[in-house]
Design a protein around this motif. Structure first.
Motif, PDB file in Angstrom:
ATOM      1  N   ALA A 137       0.825  -1.216   0.000  1.00  7.89           N
ATOM      2  CA  ALA A 137       0.000   0.000   0.000  1.00  7.89           C
ATOM      3  C   ALA A 137       0.854   1.259   0.000  1.00  7.89           C
ATOM      4  O   ALA A 137       0.615   2.194  -0.748  1.00  7.89           O
ATOM      5  N   GLY A 138       1.895   1.296   0.849  1.00  5.52           N
ATOM      6  CA  GLY A 138       2.708   2.496   0.963  1.00  5.52           C
ATOM      7  C   GLY A 138       4.174   2.203   0.752  1.00  5.52           C
ATOM      8  O   GLY A 138       4.586   1.044   0.599  1.00  5.52           O
ATOM      9  N   THR A 139       4.974   3.238   0.743  1.00  2.00           N
ATOM     10  CA  THR A 139       6.419   3.077   0.648  1.00  2.00           C
ATOM     11  C   THR A 139       6.972   2.377   1.882  1.00  2.00           C
ATOM     12  O   THR A 139       7.876   1.550   1.797  1.00  2.00           O
ATOM     13  N   SER A 140       6.410   2.727   3.033  1.00  2.00           N
ATOM     14  CA  SER A 140       6.933   2.191   4.290  1.00  2.00           C
ATOM     15  C   SER A 140       6.620   0.714   4.480  1.00  2.00           C
ATOM     16  O   SER A 140       7.191   0.070   5.358  1.00  2.00           O
TER      17      SER A 140
ATOM     18  N   HIS B 166      -6.318   5.135  -8.225  1.00  2.00           N
ATOM     19  CA  HIS B 166      -6.046   5.130  -9.669  1.00  2.00           C
ATOM     20  C   HIS B 166      -4.678   4.496  -9.985  1.00  2.00           C
ATOM     21  O   HIS B 166      -4.467   3.965 -11.062  1.00  2.00           O
ATOM     22  N   ARG B 167      -3.735   4.544  -9.007  1.00  2.14           N
ATOM     23  CA  ARG B 167      -2.418   3.963  -9.236  1.00  2.14           C
ATOM     24  C   ARG B 167      -2.464   2.436  -9.331  1.00  2.14           C
ATOM     25  O   ARG B 167      -1.548   1.798  -9.827  1.00  2.14           O
ATOM     26  N   LEU B 168      -3.530   1.823  -8.793  1.00  4.20           N
ATOM     27  CA  LEU B 168      -3.617   0.365  -8.701  1.00  4.20           C
ATOM     28  C   LEU B 168      -4.161  -0.305  -9.955  1.00  4.20           C
ATOM     29  O   LEU B 168      -3.766  -1.431 -10.305  1.00  4.20           O
TER      30      LEU B 168
ATOM     31  N   TYR C 284       4.318  -1.810  -5.887  1.00  7.96           N
ATOM     32  CA  TYR C 284       4.475  -1.119  -4.604  1.00  7.96           C
ATOM     33  C   TYR C 284       3.902   0.300  -4.623  1.00  7.96           C
ATOM     34  O   TYR C 284       3.928   0.973  -5.643  1.00  7.96           O
ATOM     35  N   ASP C 285       3.417   0.755  -3.437  1.00  7.44           N
ATOM     36  CA  ASP C 285       2.966   2.139  -3.215  1.00  7.44           C
ATOM     37  C   ASP C 285       1.698   2.469  -4.004  1.00  7.44           C
ATOM     38  O   ASP C 285       1.626   3.484  -4.701  1.00  7.44           O
ATOM     39  N   VAL C 286       0.681   1.653  -3.873  1.00  8.66           N
ATOM     40  CA  VAL C 286      -0.569   1.833  -4.626  1.00  8.66           C
ATOM     41  C   VAL C 286      -1.795   1.846  -3.702  1.00  8.66           C
ATOM     42  O   VAL C 286      -2.856   1.320  -4.037  1.00  8.66           O
TER      43      VAL C 286
HETATM   44 MG   LIG Z   1       2.656   6.538  -0.661  1.00 11.57          MG
END
Ligand SMILES: [Mg+2]
Ligand SMILES: Nc1ncnc2c1ncn2[C@@H]1O[C@H](COP(=O)(O)O)[C@@H](O)[C@H]1O
Ligand SMILES: Nc1ncnc2c1ncn2[C@@H]1O[C@H](COP(=O)(O)O)[C@@H](O)[C@H]1O
Ligand SMILES: Nc1ncnc2c1ncn2[C@@H]1O[C@H](COP(=O)(O)O)[C@@H](O)[C@H]1O
Ligand SMILES: Nc1ncnc2c1ncn2[C@@H]1O[C@H](COP(=O)(O)O)[C@@H](O)[C@H]1O
Ligand SMILES: [Mg+2]
Ligand SMILES: [Mg+2]
Ligand SMILES: [Mg+2]
Ligand SMILES: [Mg+2]
Ligand SMILES: [Mg+2]
Ligand SMILES: [Mg+2]
Ligand SMILES: [Mg+2]
Lengths: 229, 229, 229, 229, 229, 229, 229, 229
Positions: free
Chosen positions: D95-98, D129-131, D121-123
């Motif tokens: 979901a996130g960078t972390s 919309h990134r997914l 990663y990071d979606v």
């Molecule tokens: Mg992020």
């Protein structure tokens, strides 16, 4: 079934034994009340279940019986019982309407321990203007200790403790739903108070708040008395 | 390592993407800041660890960099960035001294979203007299939304929400120890508020409180503007 | 028993006093409703227990009474009450079928505060395709604030807040069983949202969500009005 | 000090024993790695503390050593080790960078169990919309199981499980602060999912998620193989 | 009241929509069932309250109705519904007698998704000798996935996952009282498993466990089929 | 600063006073050790912080000092101390490698109370075959009580209690991360055991487990002795 | 519905299988009781719901049936059952009147395992003077193990363990309301005891406490016996 | 940074403002201390971090500075400060050695409020014989209120409240590890006390306990004084 009600508590502690009615069978309650009447001339019962109420009353027909309905409390006096009047004065404040039953439980105990009680109800922080005048009057009337009953946000005891020149006892009530409901947020907020001079008892423990406040008031009153003799 | 900072958020939401510095490596932070500068002309970083601060600053030497120390926040402006001034007005109140860093994090965000901010700090319920005058002034100055940061008992937001004619956002802080400490009692007490018009964000989430308050204020300001044209 | 319903709240806050029916006796509810009718011309009651409903209705036969069944809510209007229409617009979205009663409680309050309400129900993340069109229509219809009611996973408010250009109020419901059930996971997930502009109220607190959303919408509408004069 | 690494697990379970480095002394880790190399020709170590890393590397200088830094994972291959390629295919989404380090831990295990891995990663739901495109590609590429790593609100696994025609394994990460932080809200939200076909492992348990996904993919691949012979 | 049952789920996900009966009114359940029958030829209802059961049955008199009593589950088939038989095989194990209803809920779903089910009940860790033979038979019978339902200590799923060469789904049940009761200890113990290849669903979520197991088994079966053509 | 180590405990209870080192200053530890040496000829210290270890050793150079490193435990014997050998026999089992330090703390206490100890380490439920033979040997060797140390899932004590004909003491350890980590799941699972004859002590309380097991074993041994005279 | 009551437990463990009545249907209880009577000549049922009591009694009319009302326990003896008398001696102490039912459940089990039981009830820490004499008598009467049942503050087991020269088993009861109520504070206080030799079982688990105490007492008694032959 | 120390509290409440050092920067502490010295002639600082101690001392070189090391407390007196002696008497009891620092924090506050203090340390329930004599002496010496500090099981305050004829304030300390550790069990056990007249403050809140006890004692002393004039 054997029970050992602690009739000596009153002499030792200056606080009466109180029969907790909720988790006891009616027969047990009656037996314990007889024990306390024999020992101290009075029996106090808290959290009387509705199904026990009439049966207990019937079992003590020759006695003076006093009930405080909102609090589900009952006091049975033996024929020779002489109420004493200590001269202590306790304030009992509630934040909302729904907190009144628990506040009343505290008030009953304070009275049975010989103190005068002043009640101020439904003055919570959602409308603080309702609190100002009655609180000022209470201070002026030489109150010895103040109980503040509050559920939901539990904010009122902190506000009162920020103003009062006497010990304040926070009495969280099980009012409120959702996260922190049933008195949890109220208790935690009181434990986390940033106001000085606030101690707390458990959620809905009107008996405990009443005993603590009356012990304080009676000790002050006793000092007043002793000197004035 | 791939990251996808959401540069389109500002256009879509009217709220900027904010880089959460605490759990990211310095290299990641710098890469994401470059991405946002390219996309929106500005990069906002919250919870910058002390070990990242200087490195990040060094990486953006040609840029205008603004830090808000108490909040551990940094804003980097690209050369063409033009701050906008929406006409919105947000109040930020803190209960104690220790709540100020979180309050400041909220204030930074509100400012970056183009609003005017009025701060009133250290006016908690242990001495409510400190609150009265500054709060009255705030209402008179046509505030659109109020953020109230409080730890420990978390009682102040309920008191303010009982009085304010605008939406109040409760911002619990992680101040307090023991049972209900680290902001838990504060958050629960706000969730259980008996005052109307109080919504909350999570403990220490100054960014979230700031965005919500600014979204409100900017929508009001926009309506004022639109009509005045 | 003394109660002090806060009839002045409406003038002071722009939000009506609401009688919480669940923990009050029917007699108390009727007394408080009379108090509010006398003070403001209207009484709103939430969480009316089924055993109180008919009795309360009977006590106000001469009055206009409106009930919203799913929400267990009742509004009693005095003869002179004139509903006002502020021009504010609030969206109310529910994730599942079981969340509708709480969503409806919010909708009642929003309407009583003079706003228009658009409801979109049963569009949770298990099938997000159901959400797209109605949400786009809502944005196009110039909505001022959006309430999203969700139990179980509580994921929908974060999805909506990731898309909406207005403040979103997360309203967790007590739907769900097992670990994190009764709304706990839903509330926590909303507090932990990674989407900007989402603030929350407590589990099942439709009244609180409604007041906050309507305060926002009414302030925006007021700005629109004032300028258009 | 005696340890009994379970070298037979691979044969019995089709899943390798993995040495958990975090709570072990470096000497114990090295001893256990020798045991596994002797038994299976390979030793996998997860959560290697930085202070152990170099020492362990030094102890296995003659061996092929592979590290996956973000995941703090190390794999040591004996001279005769022949990697097998099962034909299974697993997707790993964050979901996130972390959340990437935990996702990477899962990816290492899946690869060591012979599957192909696709990482996205990071979606997260703050910008869904990134997914869309990468997820559609994944389905088209005949993926057998999908792992979704998410902290904070934990909403992404429910969204993916609402769409995916294969089993989804929710992998909560310890990202997030305040109430429900450290992965608690994420885990609870996944347990409360209203989407079908989502099972979960514990917070940060990349190893567990990887083994489960690979067991699924390998069983499917085996069926494919067996028939095609 | 509007509901949007997700009739497309079956096509999209390979898993049927299931109506959760516990928190819905009977009229809502009937309406949703009609919707699903129209869309997919079948309606599955879980957690049917006893007061809804007969009413729902009466509403579908022309239909084939199958109930699984222990699980409080009902399946209604339209006239044209053709059950499919995928060739997948799922084991369902329960630790105690009291866990059987939840295990049965899982079994119903697995069967409705076209798999063969083998049940092994009352074989918990207090007497592990009862488990050995039936488990060995299950492995020999080419099982694709195993569900293990357990309340109280929740130890059985870890024991099974230590032995089984296929994915195991832990299904905690709400059996058990005191600290960690109502399935909390069982769920936590499964999340903390030291055995590989165990993923979990929430307490009492037989539907979720069943869907996950059947998705696995059906994908394996499909691979077997496809190749054998 | 005044301390009152309870030198009489050994005579009264048959169990030695143990100095808990973790939250005490080194000077306090030394003072208390002198007190116990004077009273009973021996001082036992648990959880000695590394920064105290050398200082304490130095302070008792003339004495026999025994340390058990894994357990961070130290025993100091006065010149006249005569160890007694009661004839009791206690088994100490650990589920994983990481549980050994806590198991060792229990073993030290059992030995100091005069019992024989048999240790079986790293035999958890992920590979139960490792347990069978050593456990059978333990029963054959006439063990009086068994301590089982386990973190994570805490499943092993239930398995052992299902088989053992003597009292089993569950000793949860703080091994494990995520939900139910730090020993919480392990403790809860043991409290919820469905196996008979398992009682528990708190997480990491090796001292408590050791005293209980040795009290049992010594009472049995004493009965054996007394009769054999 | 299949159940597998563990008739071999008695031989293997020296502790009888006990049917937990609360979550079972009456028909299941009767079937399991028949199974145990066939296997061991006796069936013990705990937590019998009032609605099951008469039905179960009716089903075993030819048998000797013994009930212990406070504990909601029933024992059914087959015609050939010969009670054995081990010579073990267990003390059962309760803090309050309300803790007696749980204490009685423990007492039943201890008796069925062949031990002598001495009960001392209602001697909690609010009036410790009630405890002194009966406790001294218990020690003098050569007790082998002591069970202490306590709800609310759970302080009594720590006091007894500070004095007793034999193992003490803490048995928390679900008496108490508010924060830490339903036995939670009692259990936690026992787990945190600063007195040596106290182990605990879960809240209200009289069966577990009874089995542990009897296992201890019987092993001691066996040693006494064996030698005296 | 603005702070508003409440110098008027002493006059209004009879209790001094106390600077909480732990979460404040040294510069803030010094500024606030100057404010209080200017307003009341004295500044009390609690929880002074070691890194602040010397700096603060250096900043007030001309002043009388008193530190109470165990409590990490400091009092700075202005040149004109006249300590008052109220005649109140408070007892401070600790259960263990590790509870002394918190007990000392309470003692400092009580002294600064003008009361006499009697300390009794390390007399917990594991060896109650240590308590008897000093407690009897305390009652004989006319004590007005008693503070009891206890961690771990928190049992001592209930025992003392069962005996004492004056109000008892329970002061839980953060001593203890595992489940219920860090003072949680201690606080809960005190809240659940079955002894009358015990109220509590939060974990480690020595300041709060001290203020409450001194408010009680001073009110009693004042009554004594007033009458004796
Ligand atoms: Mg992020
Ligand atoms: N409503 C109440 N809340 C708290 N404590 C109570 C209440 N009523 C009675 N008590 C106290 O609780 C103790 C209960 O002990 P028992 O009656 O033996 O179960 C009594 O000694 C009372 O002092
Ligand atoms: N201090 C903060 N508190 C809460 N949310 C934040 C904070 N800083 C950034 N965020 C939000 O959290 C999201 C973090 O996602 P990521 O950076 O991908 O891990 C960003 O999109 C921000 O909107
Ligand atoms: N359903 C509800 N949820 C949350 N708050 C409510 C609800 N109904 C009423 N209230 C508020 O709760 C307060 C309750 O105070 P009282 O009626 O004095 O106990 C009122 O002032 C209302 O504003
Ligand atoms: N017994 C059950 N446990 C868990 N999830 C269920 C159960 N029954 C149905 N569901 C799922 O929960 C969702 C409930 O959404 P709704 O019916 O809209 O409230 C449905 O889409 C089902 O997939
Ligand atoms: Mg009110
Ligand atoms: Mg301040
Ligand atoms: Mg739905
Ligand atoms: Mg069974
Ligand atoms: Mg191991
Ligand atoms: Mg009693
Ligand atoms: Mg000590």
């Amino acid at each position: 079934i054997e029970t050992r009600p602690d009739a000596g508590r009153e002499r030792r502690k200056g606080a009466p034994e109180v029969i907790f009615g909720e988790t006891k069978e009616t027969a047990q309650i009656i037996a314990m009340a007889h024990g306390l009447l024999a020992g101290t001339g009075r029996a106090i019962i808290s959290r009387l279940r509705t199904d026990s109420l009439e049966e207990v009353k019937a079992a003590f027909q020759g006695y003076t019986v006093r009930t405080r309905d909102a609090a589900r409390a009952m006091v049975i006096y033996g024929p020779e019982f002489v109420p004493n009047n200590t001269g202590g004065h306790v304030g009992v404040i509630s934040a909302g309407t729904s907190d009144i039953p628990v506040a009343e439980e505290a008030a009953v105990i304070v009275e049975e321990m010989g103190c005068r009680v002043t009640c101020i109800y439904d003055v919570g922080v959602a409308g603080l203007h309702r609190l100002v005048t009655p609180l000022r009057d209470l201070f002026a009337d030489n109150v010895d200790a103040i109980i503040v009953a509050a559920g939901m946000d539990g904010a009122l005891p902190s506000v009162v403790a920020g103003l009062a020149p006497v010990p304040v006892i926070g009495l969280p009530t099980s009012i409120g739903y959702g996260m922190g409901g049933k008195g949890v947020a109220a208790l935690l907020s009181m434990l986390q108070t940033c106001a000085p001079g606030l101690s707390v008892v458990n959620i809905d423990n009107g008996v405990g708040a009443g005993i603590t406040a009356a012990l304080i008031a009676n000790r002050v009153a006793q000092a007043r008395e002793r000197q004035s003799q």
